[in-house]
Write a protein that holds these residues in place. Structure first.
Motif, PDB file in Angstrom:
ATOM      1  N   GLU A  75       0.941  -0.559   6.047  1.00 47.45           N
ATOM      2  CA  GLU A  75       1.857  -1.682   6.276  1.00 47.45           C
ATOM      3  C   GLU A  75       1.292  -3.005   5.786  1.00 47.45           C
ATOM      4  OE1 GLU A  75       2.741  -1.801  10.493  1.00 47.45           O
ATOM      5  OE2 GLU A  75       4.719  -0.970  10.078  1.00 47.45           O
ATOM      6  N   ALA A  76      -0.032  -3.166   5.926  1.00 47.08           N
ATOM      7  CA  ALA A  76      -0.661  -4.437   5.560  1.00 47.08           C
ATOM      8  C   ALA A  76      -2.126  -4.175   5.236  1.00 47.08           C
ATOM      9  CB  ALA A  76      -0.551  -5.438   6.700  1.00 47.08           C
ATOM     10  N   VAL A  77      -2.689  -5.038   4.413  1.00 43.54           N
ATOM     11  CA  VAL A  77      -4.081  -4.918   4.000  1.00 43.54           C
ATOM     12  C   VAL A  77      -4.784  -6.234   4.302  1.00 43.54           C
ATOM     13  CG1 VAL A  77      -5.635  -4.507   2.046  1.00 43.54           C
ATOM     14  CG2 VAL A  77      -3.439  -3.294   2.172  1.00 43.54           C
ATOM     15  N   GLY A  78      -5.920  -6.131   5.000  1.00 39.58           N
ATOM     16  CA  GLY A  78      -6.705  -7.318   5.316  1.00 39.58           C
ATOM     17  C   GLY A  78      -7.495  -7.795   4.111  1.00 39.58           C
ATOM     18  N   PRO A  79      -8.220  -8.891   4.258  1.00 41.51           N
ATOM     19  CA  PRO A  79      -9.049  -9.393   3.163  1.00 41.51           C
ATOM     20  C   PRO A  79     -10.083  -8.347   2.750  1.00 41.51           C
ATOM     21  CG  PRO A  79      -8.993 -10.959   4.990  1.00 41.51           C
ATOM     22  CD  PRO A  79      -8.336  -9.705   5.473  1.00 41.51           C
ATOM     23  N   TRP A  91      -5.623  -0.438  -1.646  1.00 35.49           N
ATOM     24  CA  TRP A  91      -4.511   0.091  -0.864  1.00 35.49           C
ATOM     25  C   TRP A  91      -3.348  -0.884  -0.930  1.00 35.49           C
ATOM     26  CZ3 TRP A  91      -4.922   4.955   0.232  1.00 35.49           C
ATOM     27  CH2 TRP A  91      -6.178   5.530   0.446  1.00 35.49           C
ATOM     28  N   ARG A  92      -2.144  -0.337  -0.987  1.00 36.83           N
ATOM     29  CA  ARG A  92      -0.947  -1.165  -1.065  1.00 36.83           C
ATOM     30  C   ARG A  92       0.044  -0.755   0.012  1.00 36.83           C
ATOM     31  NH1 ARG A  92      -1.064   0.238  -6.900  1.00 36.83           N
ATOM     32  NH2 ARG A  92       0.474   1.731  -6.209  1.00 36.83           N
ATOM     33  N   SER A  93       0.847  -1.703   0.428  1.00 36.81           N
ATOM     34  CA  SER A  93       1.914  -1.420   1.379  1.00 36.81           C
ATOM     35  C   SER A  93       2.764  -0.272   0.838  1.00 36.81           C
ATOM     36  CB  SER A  93       2.756  -2.677   1.575  1.00 36.81           C
ATOM     37  OG  SER A  93       3.733  -2.466   2.547  1.00 36.81           O
ATOM     38  N   VAL A 112      -7.361   0.157  10.628  1.00 38.55           N
ATOM     39  CA  VAL A 112      -8.393   1.133  10.306  1.00 38.55           C
ATOM     40  C   VAL A 112      -9.306   0.577   9.224  1.00 38.55           C
ATOM     41  CG1 VAL A 112      -8.801   3.483   9.455  1.00 38.55           C
ATOM     42  CG2 VAL A 112      -6.784   3.016  10.821  1.00 38.55           C
ATOM     43  N   ASP A 113     -10.593   0.812   9.360  1.00 39.89           N
ATOM     44  CA  ASP A 113     -11.542   0.483   8.299  1.00 39.89           C
ATOM     45  C   ASP A 113     -11.096   1.215   7.034  1.00 39.89           C
ATOM     46  OD1 ASP A 113     -13.844   0.651   6.534  1.00 39.89           O
ATOM     47  OD2 ASP A 113     -15.121   0.163   8.245  1.00 39.89           O
ATOM     48  N   ALA A 114     -10.922   0.498   5.952  1.00 45.15           N
ATOM     49  CA  ALA A 114     -10.401   1.077   4.704  1.00 45.15           C
ATOM     50  C   ALA A 114     -11.264   2.219   4.179  1.00 45.15           C
ATOM     51  CB  ALA A 114     -10.268  -0.010   3.642  1.00 45.15           C
ATOM     52  N   ARG A 115     -12.540   2.256   4.559  1.00 42.26           N
ATOM     53  CA  ARG A 115     -13.409   3.348   4.098  1.00 42.26           C
ATOM     54  C   ARG A 115     -13.015   4.687   4.699  1.00 42.26           C
ATOM     55  NH1 ARG A 115     -19.021   1.157   5.922  1.00 42.26           N
ATOM     56  NH2 ARG A 115     -17.690   0.717   7.693  1.00 42.26           N
ATOM     57  N   TYR A 116     -12.223   4.676   5.783  1.00 38.32           N
ATOM     58  CA  TYR A 116     -11.846   5.912   6.466  1.00 38.32           C
ATOM     59  C   TYR A 116     -10.418   6.331   6.179  1.00 38.32           C
ATOM     60  CZ  TYR A 116     -16.210   4.873   8.731  1.00 38.32           C
ATOM     61  OH  TYR A 116     -17.529   4.574   8.944  1.00 38.32           O
ATOM     62  N   LEU A 117      -9.865   5.822   5.097  1.00 40.58           N
ATOM     63  CA  LEU A 117      -8.536   6.212   4.629  1.00 40.58           C
ATOM     64  C   LEU A 117      -8.653   7.082   3.390  1.00 40.58           C
ATOM     65  CD1 LEU A 117      -6.451   2.905   4.665  1.00 40.58           C
ATOM     66  CD2 LEU A 117      -6.342   4.765   6.304  1.00 40.58           C
ATOM     67  N   ARG A 118      -7.741   8.033   3.285  1.00 38.75           N
ATOM     68  CA  ARG A 118      -7.612   8.839   2.081  1.00 38.75           C
ATOM     69  C   ARG A 118      -6.127   9.004   1.804  1.00 38.75           C
ATOM     70  NH1 ARG A 118     -11.954   7.418   1.795  1.00 38.75           N
ATOM     71  NH2 ARG A 118     -13.867   8.540   1.469  1.00 38.75           N
ATOM     72  N   PRO A 119      -5.760   9.162   0.549  1.00 35.23           N
ATOM     73  CA  PRO A 119      -4.339   9.375   0.248  1.00 35.23           C
ATOM     74  C   PRO A 119      -3.853  10.693   0.868  1.00 35.23           C
ATOM     75  CG  PRO A 119      -5.598   8.919  -1.760  1.00 35.23           C
ATOM     76  CD  PRO A 119      -6.594   9.109  -0.659  1.00 35.23           C
TER      77      PRO A 119
END
Length: 169
Positions: A75-79, A91-93, A112-119
């Motif tokens: 939904e949203a991406v932090g700095p 990562w994109r909305s 979520v910490d972006a390092r713990y995301l996968r497509p």
């Protein structure tokens, strides 16, 4: 970016699954290196059940929200986190993702910490994505890190009908 009102399942005290309560709270915007995920499905693991019962040593102090893995939509991406590490990705909305959460996943949205995301793989449902990560990583860790299984080794998998056992097979 504004705060978001969300719903989540909270545990005020451990000891019984009857103590799970649906609550509303405010989720701040994602921080540095974080991504907000709209949760579409959450995995249910023995660790989640044991955490609610007070039988899991890695349980955060109460009150807490169970849930170690989710699948959903960005939904949203932090700095960006500086310096960008090896796991950096733009990562994109709208991106469909699987996320490891280290608790907190039983919610309508989570940062979520972006390092713990996968497509989320093409063709997978959100339910399939949410049910995959913890069991697969547990099996991988057991076989490759703890047991250091080699191609010529024989392995006996007990309880091969559960999620971890099936992944190990």
């Amino acid at each position: 970016m504004a705060d978001l009102t969300r719903e989540r399942w909270g545990v005020a005290r451990t000891g019984s699954l009857d103590d799970l309560r649906l609550e509303r709270d405010t989720l701040p915007p994602p921080g540095r290196g974080e991504v907000r995920v709209a949760v579409r499905a959450a995995g249910l693991n023995m660790a989640d059940v044991f955490a609610c019962l007070g039988l899991y040593s890695a349980t955060p102090p109460a009150p807490f929200t169970p849930g170690l893995e989710v699948a959903g939509v960005v939904e949203a991406v932090g700095p960006p986190d500086e310096p960008a590490g090896a796991h950096a990705r733009a990562w994109r909305s709208g991106d469909r993702v699987i996320a490891l959460t280290r608790f907190g996943g039983y919610a309508t949205a989570i940062n979520v910490d972006a390092r713990y995301l996968r497509p989320l793989p093409d063709g997978w449902s959100f339910a399939e994505g949410a049910a995959f990560a913890v069991q697969a990583l547990t099996a991988w860790y057991a076989l490759h890190t703890l047991a250091r299984v080699q191609p010529s080794d024989a392995v006996l998998v007990h309880s091969g009908a559960g999620g971890v056992g099936l992944s190990a097979l």
